[in-house]
Design a protein around this motif. Structure first.
Motif, PDB file in Angstrom:
ATOM      1  N   ARG A  45       0.828  -1.212   0.000  1.00 26.35           N
ATOM      2  CA  ARG A  45       0.000   0.000   0.000  1.00 26.35           C
ATOM      3  C   ARG A  45       0.860   1.258   0.000  1.00 26.35           C
ATOM      4  N   ALA A  46       1.973   1.228   0.724  1.00 27.98           N
ATOM      5  CA  ALA A  46       2.869   2.388   0.740  1.00 27.98           C
ATOM      6  C   ALA A  46       3.454   2.636  -0.651  1.00 27.98           C
ATOM      7  N   LEU A  47       3.874   1.577  -1.343  1.00 32.85           N
ATOM      8  CA  LEU A  47       4.407   1.731  -2.694  1.00 32.85           C
ATOM      9  C   LEU A  47       3.345   2.245  -3.663  1.00 32.85           C
ATOM     10  N   THR A  48       2.106   1.773  -3.488  1.00 35.10           N
ATOM     11  CA  THR A  48       1.021   2.234  -4.353  1.00 35.10           C
ATOM     12  C   THR A  48       0.798   3.736  -4.197  1.00 35.10           C
ATOM     13  N   TRP A  49       0.798   4.209  -2.952  1.00 38.39           N
ATOM     14  CA  TRP A  49       0.609   5.648  -2.743  1.00 38.39           C
ATOM     15  C   TRP A  49       1.792   6.450  -3.286  1.00 38.39           C
ATOM     16  N   CYS A  50       2.972   5.901  -3.175  1.00 42.54           N
ATOM     17  CA  CYS A  50       4.131   6.588  -3.772  1.00 42.54           C
ATOM     18  C   CYS A  50       3.966   6.696  -5.286  1.00 42.54           C
ATOM     19  N   LEU A  51       3.438   5.635  -5.922  1.00 38.40           N
ATOM     20  CA  LEU A  51       3.209   5.683  -7.365  1.00 38.40           C
ATOM     21  C   LEU A  51       2.145   6.708  -7.709  1.00 38.40           C
ATOM     22  N   HIS A  52       1.073   6.782  -6.928  1.00 41.28           N
ATOM     23  CA  HIS A  52       0.039   7.800  -7.157  1.00 41.28           C
ATOM     24  C   HIS A  52       0.645   9.204  -7.116  1.00 41.28           C
ATOM     25  N   LEU A  53       1.419   9.450  -6.078  1.00 46.97           N
ATOM     26  CA  LEU A  53       1.997  10.791  -5.924  1.00 46.97           C
ATOM     27  C   LEU A  53       2.978  11.101  -7.045  1.00 46.97           C
ATOM     28  N   LEU A  54       3.743  10.092  -7.477  1.00 48.99           N
ATOM     29  CA  LEU A  54       4.694  10.326  -8.563  1.00 48.99           C
ATOM     30  C   LEU A  54       3.970  10.705  -9.852  1.00 48.99           C
ATOM     31  N   ILE A  55       2.914   9.980 -10.201  1.00 47.87           N
ATOM     32  CA  ILE A  55       2.172  10.294 -11.426  1.00 47.87           C
ATOM     33  C   ILE A  55       1.542  11.672 -11.330  1.00 47.87           C
ATOM     34  N   ALA A  56       0.959  11.983 -10.167  1.00 49.88           N
ATOM     35  CA  ALA A  56       0.335  13.303  -9.994  1.00 49.88           C
ATOM     36  C   ALA A  56       1.382  14.409 -10.141  1.00 49.88           C
ATOM     37  N   ALA A  57       2.571  14.204  -9.554  1.00 48.67           N
ATOM     38  CA  ALA A  57       3.625  15.219  -9.633  1.00 48.67           C
ATOM     39  C   ALA A  57       4.122  15.400 -11.062  1.00 48.67           C
ATOM     40  N   LEU A  58       4.288  14.288 -11.796  1.00 52.19           N
ATOM     41  CA  LEU A  58       4.776  14.388 -13.166  1.00 52.19           C
ATOM     42  C   LEU A  58       3.746  15.046 -14.083  1.00 52.19           C
ATOM     43  N   LEU A  59       2.460  14.768 -13.905  1.00 48.75           N
ATOM     44  CA  LEU A  59       1.420  15.429 -14.707  1.00 48.75           C
ATOM     45  C   LEU A  59       1.371  16.915 -14.397  1.00 48.75           C
ATOM     46  N   ALA A  60       1.476  17.232 -13.109  1.00 49.23           N
ATOM     47  CA  ALA A  60       1.478  18.659 -12.738  1.00 49.23           C
ATOM     48  C   ALA A  60       2.702  19.358 -13.301  1.00 49.23           C
ATOM     49  N   LEU A  61       3.854  18.704 -13.287  1.00 51.62           N
ATOM     50  CA  LEU A  61       5.072  19.304 -13.830  1.00 51.62           C
ATOM     51  C   LEU A  61       4.947  19.555 -15.329  1.00 51.62           C
ATOM     52  N   ALA A  62       4.365  18.586 -16.046  1.00 54.50           N
ATOM     53  CA  ALA A  62       4.197  18.775 -17.498  1.00 54.50           C
ATOM     54  C   ALA A  62       3.287  19.959 -17.779  1.00 54.50           C
ATOM     55  N   ALA A  63       2.185  20.066 -17.017  1.00 54.68           N
ATOM     56  CA  ALA A  63       1.249  21.177 -17.235  1.00 54.68           C
ATOM     57  C   ALA A  63       1.900  22.508 -16.882  1.00 54.68           C
ATOM     58  N   VAL A  64       2.603  22.574 -15.766  1.00 54.51           N
ATOM     59  CA  VAL A  64       3.229  23.835 -15.331  1.00 54.51           C
ATOM     60  C   VAL A  64       4.294  24.261 -16.324  1.00 54.51           C
ATOM     61  N   ARG A  65       5.121  23.354 -16.803  1.00 56.05           N
ATOM     62  CA  ARG A  65       6.172  23.705 -17.760  1.00 56.05           C
ATOM     63  C   ARG A  65       5.577  24.188 -19.079  1.00 56.05           C
ATOM     64  N   ALA A  66       4.464  23.580 -19.470  1.00 50.06           N
ATOM     65  CA  ALA A  66       3.837  24.035 -20.717  1.00 50.06           C
ATOM     66  C   ALA A  66       3.326  25.461 -20.579  1.00 50.06           C
ATOM     67  N   VAL A  67       2.726  25.785 -19.432  1.00 49.24           N
ATOM     68  CA  VAL A  67       2.185  27.145 -19.228  1.00 49.24           C
ATOM     69  C   VAL A  67       3.316  28.136 -19.004  1.00 49.24           C
ATOM     70  N   ALA A  68       4.272  27.763 -18.127  1.00 46.35           N
ATOM     71  CA  ALA A  68       5.361  28.689 -17.808  1.00 46.35           C
ATOM     72  C   ALA A  68       6.293  28.909 -18.987  1.00 46.35           C
ATOM     73  N   GLY A  69       6.443  27.930 -19.860  1.00 42.75           N
ATOM     74  CA  GLY A  69       7.351  28.058 -20.990  1.00 42.75           C
ATOM     75  C   GLY A  69       6.724  28.733 -22.187  1.00 42.75           C
ATOM     76  N   GLY A  70       5.472  29.113 -22.080  1.00 46.54           N
ATOM     77  CA  GLY A  70       4.811  29.784 -23.186  1.00 46.54           C
ATOM     78  C   GLY A  70       4.626  28.896 -24.385  1.00 46.54           C
ATOM     79  N   SER A  71       4.394  27.640 -24.196  1.00 47.74           N
ATOM     80  CA  SER A  71       4.210  26.704 -25.307  1.00 47.74           C
ATOM     81  C   SER A  71       2.924  27.039 -26.060  1.00 47.74           C
ATOM     82  N   PRO A  72       2.946  26.961 -27.391  1.00 49.36           N
ATOM     83  CA  PRO A  72       1.716  27.236 -28.152  1.00 49.36           C
ATOM     84  C   PRO A  72       0.644  26.176 -27.903  1.00 49.36           C
ATOM     85  N   HIS A  73       1.052  25.038 -27.367  1.00 50.76           N
ATOM     86  CA  HIS A  73       0.087  23.980 -27.077  1.00 50.76           C
ATOM     87  C   HIS A  73      -0.187  23.873 -25.577  1.00 50.76           C
TER      88      HIS A  73
END
Length: 408
Positions: A13-41
């Motif tokens: 269960r601990a590993l599962t929650w770590c995986l949840h948090l990792l995916i959430a962090a990576l999705l948030a990072l992709a979205a933030v970099r796209a907005v902060a970097g001024g990407s046309p997409h």
């Protein structure tokens, strides 16, 4: 997310929650970099990241996905499709390949997990090369190395889990076996004690009550013509009852028989013969052959009980006039011979045990002797009397711990 592969454990269960948090962090990072970097997409990237997050979140919340491996495979395919859309919009989607490896290896059968991991790694390499506009070996090393690490970690964890489960089952089986063994030993002890009590009651109280019954019948026949004879039989019955009462009290207190208190086995046998001759129409004589040797208390008790039972059977069933009891010491064995001139019987076809008429004596004698390493020999035939020979070693035999007959 432990759908159908492994049972949930605190570590899992601990590993599962770590995986949840990792995916959430990576999705948030992709979205933030796209907005902060001024990407046309930027807007499509944020939308794809949100769709991927929602699709992924649906898995742990749906009971069917948690319980069914096919349902989990369909859910994983949906997550992969949304991820491919995100990967087509931004190179940052490549980072999600690593947690997807773990999901695929964990949720899919091994024969399907490896192709899925390989396809995910190929998609990540291809998409990243397309976003960069060129291809180099370094672009393939990252996703491939991540896939190898994920395979090693998941398979290693599964192997450790299986070994742990195997050990847990072995411990449970051992615990169950020990409980069964303890129960079996308890049952064996109860049966052994029940058999011992049955022998003791048969050889003491039952025989004594039978003797009292015969004496009272003799007194009844003597009345009213011979009151003195009847009175003598009643007095003998009273004395027999007193002896049996003392025997019962010693029996309950687990002490030695009263006949052996402060005396020797030969004296006890001689007294038994004298008492039997006085109370019944049977002349019982005792003989001693050889120099008496010390015997364990359990052996003396067994020989005395056998003599009591044999004489009682002679009085009750054999219609004999004489009985000879001989205790002889033959080398490293003590032998008790009991011979009568009664009606005899066929040793190969003894009377069946019957609560009313007895029939347990020979079986009880054999059981006593076998428990102490001895033997019983019976020589008889209809019309020519009976001869018993009880043979016991002078030294105590090794007996099972639960056998009370072997205790001194």
């Amino acid at each position: 997310m432990n759908t159908a592969a492994l049972a949930p454990t605190p570590t899992g269960r601990a590993l599962t929650w770590c995986l949840h948090l990792l995916i959430a962090a990576l999705l948030a990072l992709a979205a933030v970099r796209a907005v902060a970097g001024g990407s046309p997409h930027a807007a499509p990237v944020v939308t794809a990241a949100a769709a991927c997050a929602l699709t992924y979140t649906a898995g742990p919340l749906l009971p069917r996905v948690r319980r069914s491996r096919p349902a989990a495979a369909w859910w994983l395919a949906a997550v992969g499709a949304v991820w491919l859309a995100l990967l087509a919009l931004t190179a940052d989607g490549v980072w999600l390949a690593f947690p997807l490896y773990f999901l695929q290896l964990h949720l899919l059968p091994r024969r399907a997990a490896l192709p899925a991991v390989a396809a995910t790694a190929l998609a990540a390499i291809t998409a990243y090369a397309a976003h960069q506009g060129s291809f180099g070996p370094a672009m393939a090393i990252g996703p491939a190395l991540g896939a190898a690490v994920a395979i090693a970690v998941v398979w290693g964890y599964q192997a450790l889990y299986r070994e742990s489960e195997h050990r847990r089952r072995l411990i449970e089986e051992l615990t169950t076996t020990r409980a069964d063994l303890a129960h079996a030993q308890h049952t064996a002890g109860v049966l052994a004690e029940r058999e011992r009590l049955a022998r003791e009651i048969h050889d003491t109280l039952a025989q004594g009550l039978s003797s009292i019954q015969l004496l009272l019948r003799a007194a009844e026949r003597a009345l009213p013509d011979r009151p003195d004879v009847a009175a003598r039989h009643v007095e003998q019955a009273r004395q027999a009852a007193a002896d049996d009462l003392a025997e019962a009290r010693r029996f309950v207190a687990a002490l030695t028989p009263p006949a052996l208190d402060g005396t020797t086995l030969p004296d006890a046998l001689a007294r038994l013969c004298a008492t039997t001759s006085t109370r019944h129409r049977l002349t019982a004589r005792f003989h001693l052959s050889g120099a008496p040797a010390p015997l364990p208390t359990a052996h003396e008790v067994a020989l005395l009980r056998i003599a009591q039972s044999a004489l009682a059977n002679t009085v009750r069933h054999a219609h004999a006039t004489t009985a000879e009891i001989t205790l002889r010491y033959d080398g490293d064995h003590a032998v008790l011979d009991i011979v009568d001139d009664g009606t005899g019987f066929d040793p190969d076809r003894p009377p069946p045990p019957d609560p009313e008429n007895g029939g347990f004596g020979l079986a009880a004698m054999r059981a006593r002797l076998q428990a102490l390493g001895g033997t019983l020999t019976v020589d008889s035939a209809p019309g020519r009397g009976t001869a018993l020979a009880a043979r016991l070693p002078l030294a105590p035999a090794t007996a099972p711990p639960n056998d009370p007959e072997a205790r001194p």
